[in-house]
Design a protein around this motif. Structure first.
Motif, PDB file in Angstrom:
ATOM      1  N   SER A   1       0.846  -1.198   0.000  1.00  0.00           N
ATOM      2  CA  SER A   1       0.000   0.000   0.000  1.00  0.00           C
ATOM      3  C   SER A   1       0.881   1.247   0.000  1.00  0.00           C
ATOM      4  N   GLY A   2       0.541   2.162  -0.857  1.00  0.00           N
ATOM      5  CA  GLY A   2       1.308   3.392  -0.970  1.00  0.00           C
ATOM      6  C   GLY A   2       2.503   3.290  -1.901  1.00  0.00           C
ATOM      7  N   TRP A   3       2.734   2.117  -2.518  1.00  0.00           N
ATOM      8  CA  TRP A   3       3.861   1.956  -3.433  1.00  0.00           C
ATOM      9  C   TRP A   3       3.468   2.486  -4.811  1.00  0.00           C
ATOM     10  N   LEU A   4       3.982   3.612  -5.188  1.00  0.00           N
ATOM     11  CA  LEU A   4       3.666   4.179  -6.498  1.00  0.00           C
ATOM     12  C   LEU A   4       4.304   3.380  -7.628  1.00  0.00           C
ATOM     13  N   LEU A   5       5.407   2.720  -7.323  1.00  0.00           N
ATOM     14  CA  LEU A   5       6.117   1.954  -8.342  1.00  0.00           C
ATOM     15  C   LEU A   5       5.259   0.840  -8.925  1.00  0.00           C
ATOM     16  N   LEU A   6       4.353   0.302  -8.120  1.00  0.00           N
ATOM     17  CA  LEU A   6       3.505  -0.808  -8.561  1.00  0.00           C
ATOM     18  C   LEU A   6       2.069  -0.363  -8.830  1.00  0.00           C
ATOM     19  N   ASP A   7       1.811   0.918  -8.769  1.00  0.00           N
ATOM     20  CA  ASP A   7       0.458   1.446  -8.967  1.00  0.00           C
ATOM     21  C   ASP A   7       0.175   1.573 -10.465  1.00  0.00           C
ATOM     22  N   LYS A   8      -0.741   0.776 -10.978  1.00  0.00           N
ATOM     23  CA  LYS A   8      -1.034   0.767 -12.408  1.00  0.00           C
ATOM     24  C   LYS A   8      -1.662   2.082 -12.873  1.00  0.00           C
ATOM     25  N   ASP A   9      -2.411   2.731 -12.007  1.00  0.00           N
ATOM     26  CA  ASP A   9      -2.987   4.021 -12.382  1.00  0.00           C
ATOM     27  C   ASP A   9      -1.890   5.066 -12.574  1.00  0.00           C
ATOM     28  N   ILE A  10      -0.900   5.053 -11.680  1.00  0.00           N
ATOM     29  CA  ILE A  10       0.233   5.969 -11.819  1.00  0.00           C
ATOM     30  C   ILE A  10       1.029   5.637 -13.080  1.00  0.00           C
ATOM     31  N   GLU A  11       1.196   4.353 -13.333  1.00  0.00           N
ATOM     32  CA  GLU A  11       1.927   3.930 -14.530  1.00  0.00           C
ATOM     33  C   GLU A  11       1.239   4.434 -15.797  1.00  0.00           C
ATOM     34  N   GLU A  12      -0.069   4.286 -15.829  1.00  0.00           N
ATOM     35  CA  GLU A  12      -0.813   4.758 -16.997  1.00  0.00           C
ATOM     36  C   GLU A  12      -0.716   6.280 -17.115  1.00  0.00           C
ATOM     37  N   GLU A  13      -0.793   6.952 -15.985  1.00  0.00           N
ATOM     38  CA  GLU A  13      -0.698   8.412 -15.979  1.00  0.00           C
ATOM     39  C   GLU A  13       0.654   8.893 -16.490  1.00  0.00           C
ATOM     40  N   LEU A  14       1.721   8.164 -16.135  1.00  0.00           N
ATOM     41  CA  LEU A  14       3.072   8.594 -16.476  1.00  0.00           C
ATOM     42  C   LEU A  14       3.587   8.028 -17.793  1.00  0.00           C
ATOM     43  N   SER A  15       2.769   7.254 -18.485  1.00  0.00           N
ATOM     44  CA  SER A  15       3.253   6.621 -19.717  1.00  0.00           C
ATOM     45  C   SER A  15       3.735   7.664 -20.717  1.00  0.00           C
ATOM     46  N   GLY A  16       2.964   8.739 -20.861  1.00  0.00           N
ATOM     47  CA  GLY A  16       3.372   9.797 -21.782  1.00  0.00           C
ATOM     48  C   GLY A  16       4.617  10.512 -21.308  1.00  0.00           C
ATOM     49  N   ALA A  17       4.732  10.725 -20.006  1.00  0.00           N
ATOM     50  CA  ALA A  17       5.888  11.437 -19.457  1.00  0.00           C
ATOM     51  C   ALA A  17       7.167  10.638 -19.642  1.00  0.00           C
ATOM     52  N   VAL A  18       7.114   9.333 -19.371  1.00  0.00           N
ATOM     53  CA  VAL A  18       8.300   8.489 -19.531  1.00  0.00           C
ATOM     54  C   VAL A  18       8.708   8.441 -21.003  1.00  0.00           C
ATOM     55  N   HIS A  19       7.712   8.348 -21.881  1.00  0.00           N
ATOM     56  CA  HIS A  19       8.030   8.375 -23.310  1.00  0.00           C
ATOM     57  C   HIS A  19       8.668   9.704 -23.696  1.00  0.00           C
ATOM     58  N   ASN A  20       8.124  10.794 -23.205  1.00  0.00           N
ATOM     59  CA  ASN A  20       8.687  12.106 -23.514  1.00  0.00           C
ATOM     60  C   ASN A  20      10.103  12.257 -22.988  1.00  0.00           C
ATOM     61  N   LEU A  21      10.376  11.690 -21.826  1.00  0.00           N
ATOM     62  CA  LEU A  21      11.730  11.749 -21.276  1.00  0.00           C
ATOM     63  C   LEU A  21      12.719  11.136 -22.257  1.00  0.00           C
ATOM     64  N   TYR A  22      12.431   9.904 -22.710  1.00  0.00           N
ATOM     65  CA  TYR A  22      13.370   9.219 -23.589  1.00  0.00           C
ATOM     66  C   TYR A  22      13.362   9.775 -25.011  1.00  0.00           C
ATOM     67  N   ASP A  23      12.330  10.525 -25.359  1.00  0.00           N
ATOM     68  CA  ASP A  23      12.307  11.166 -26.671  1.00  0.00           C
ATOM     69  C   ASP A  23      12.815  12.604 -26.584  1.00  0.00           C
ATOM     70  N   PHE A  24      13.435  12.935 -25.450  1.00  0.00           N
ATOM     71  CA  PHE A  24      14.064  14.230 -25.219  1.00  0.00           C
ATOM     72  C   PHE A  24      13.075  15.386 -25.262  1.00  0.00           C
ATOM     73  N   LYS A  25      11.839  15.119 -24.910  1.00  0.00           N
ATOM     74  CA  LYS A  25      10.854  16.189 -24.720  1.00  0.00           C
ATOM     75  C   LYS A  25      10.825  16.506 -23.224  1.00  0.00           C
ATOM     76  N   PHE A  26      11.918  17.034 -22.738  1.00  0.00           N
ATOM     77  CA  PHE A  26      12.119  17.150 -21.298  1.00  0.00           C
ATOM     78  C   PHE A  26      11.111  18.084 -20.630  1.00  0.00           C
TER      79      PHE A  26
END
Length: 425
Positions: free
Chosen positions: A59-84
């Motif tokens: 409980s409280g682990w954001l690393l395993l939270d699927k909702d957080i993962e879905e929310e951050l999918s665009g951000a993680v992609h932008n990071l690696y695509d240099f859209k900082f």
């Protein structure tokens, strides 16, 4: 000096390798300070221990939270695509909602790290910001770990943040800080392995350590007495873990793929085709990541895929020309050299070849990379073209530059010395 340098680099390599989400290989610098003497680490093992998920309170682990993962999918992609800017905006939003959690600070430190990558981490403009983010991630994760020693998510972030700090301190030749951070990273890596059964995210650092600790022992036999005090690695297990992470992990999957590219393309593994396929995938997924695009161009070049090499190199130089984020002189020099080679060898156009080789020289000078690699190769090629055109003064100028900048053991140095001796002014 070289032997001592390798000793210092590999003494801290344990922590550097477990720097979860860290970048590509270390730059080659001469250390300014000697390595501090330290007592040996106690011997531990990094086996693939797994715990039953139901025995751990997540409980409280954001690393395993699927909702957080879905929310951050665009951000993680932008990071690696240099859209900082886009990525950091989402990471800061996460920080506002979870101010006591380390994840947002860790992701912001990762984003800052990749901002350094286009200059091979030689750019120290981001050091203070990077260390501030990792320090805060450590503080937040340490509080979670203090409250619950079975909080393996906290161990994950502690291992990662300390590992990344160790990497930067080693790059900046602060060996005392690098060593301290390395050992702390390794300690929390050992603890986090108990959560392997919860998520493949926890396998990334262990996969790196398992693979590279064996390789270091094989390549640097004189380090084996030191490695005796470190965890026992396994090349096969390390590769298997990295492959699993690359296929299943959300946060560490892209990093695992990039490390696999370096591993599989090496002379040790000699799996160039597999490395090429991974690089092609990375370049397709993140077309504006200059590092991925250049690695793709290099592997195309090595495999004789000349059309793809030319397309990728032209893309790199076009983006560099318009000042696109991440496309720096350090990246441009390699692309210019490969295009020069293609103009010379494939199209038999010495004029265009000279133009690209000269660009490579200029980009290398701008990047401060004139002591090895593409700068030396380009100067040598320019000298040979001048010799073919019977332009002795120009050949002498280029060969003199090679003699001044290259190491005496390099073939280019010997070539330049021989020509200059046989063609005195």
């Amino acid at each position: 000096m070289k032997c001592a340098h390798n000793f210092q680099r590999w003494w801290v390599i344990a922590g550097l390798l477990v720097g979860l989400l860290s970048g590509p290989a270390l730059g080659q610098h001469t250390p300014a300070d000697p390595m501090p003497a330290l007592p040996p680490l106690r011997e531990i093992a990094l086996d693939s221990i797994q715990v039953a998920p139901q025995t751990v309170d997540i409980s409280g682990w954001l690393l395993l939270d699927k909702d957080i993962e879905e929310e951050l999918s665009g951000a993680v992609h932008n990071l690696y695509d240099f859209k900082f800017n886009k990525a950091d905006k989402q990471f800061r939003s996460l920080r506002r909602r979870y101010p006591q959690h380390p994840m947002a600070y860790f992701l912001l430190s990762l984003s800052t790290w990749w901002k350094m990558m286009p200059n091979n981490v030689a750019d120290n403009r981001y050091d203070k910001v990077f260390l501030a983010y990792t320090d805060t991630a450590i503080t937040k994760a340490a509080a979670l770990y203090k409250a619950d020693e079975h909080n393996y998510e906290a161990c994950f972030f502690l291992a990662g943040a300390y590992g990344m700090q160790a990497r930067l301190h080693a790059e900046r030749h602060d060996w005392r800080k690098a060593t301290v951070a390395s050992r702390r990273a390794l300690n929390f890596l050992q603890k986090s392995q108990e959560a392997n059964g919860l998520s493949s995210e926890f396998l990334f650092g262990q996969g790196l350590f398992n693979y590279y600790s064996v390789w270091i022992g094989a390549e640097y036999t004189w380090l084996r007495p030191i490695l005796f005090f470190f965890p026992k690695g396994s090349r096969e297990r390390g590769l298997a873990q990295l492959r699993e992470v690359s296929q299943t992990a959300f946060y560490t999957g892209t990093e695992a793929k990039f490390f696999l590219v370096n591993i599989l393309s090496s002379a040790r593994e000699n799996q160039a085709e597999a490395a090429f396929e991974l690089t092609r995938q990375l370049n397709a997924d993140f077309p504006d990541n200059s590092y991925f695009e250049l690695e793709y161009a290099k592997l195309c070049f090595r495999q004789g895929r000349l059309k793809e090499t030319e397309q990728a190199c032209r893309s790199v130089l076009q983006k560099y020309g318009v000042g696109q984020v991440g496309y720096e002189a350090y990246i441009g020099r390699a692309a210019a050299y490969m295009l020069g080679y293609l103009m010379e060898q494939r199209y038999h156009d010495p004029a265009k070849a000279k133009d690209y080789y000269q660009r490579c020289v200029v980009y290398s000078e701008q990047a401060g990379m004139t002591k090895r690699g593409y700068y030396i190769f380009a100067e040598t090629r320019l000298a040979r073209l001048a010799v073919n055109e019977r332009d002795a003064p120009t050949a002498r100028r280029y060969y003199s530059a090679v003699l001044e900048q290259s190491d005496s053991g390099e073939a280019e140095y010997k070539e330049a010395r021989t020509w200059l001796r046989t063609h005195p002014q």
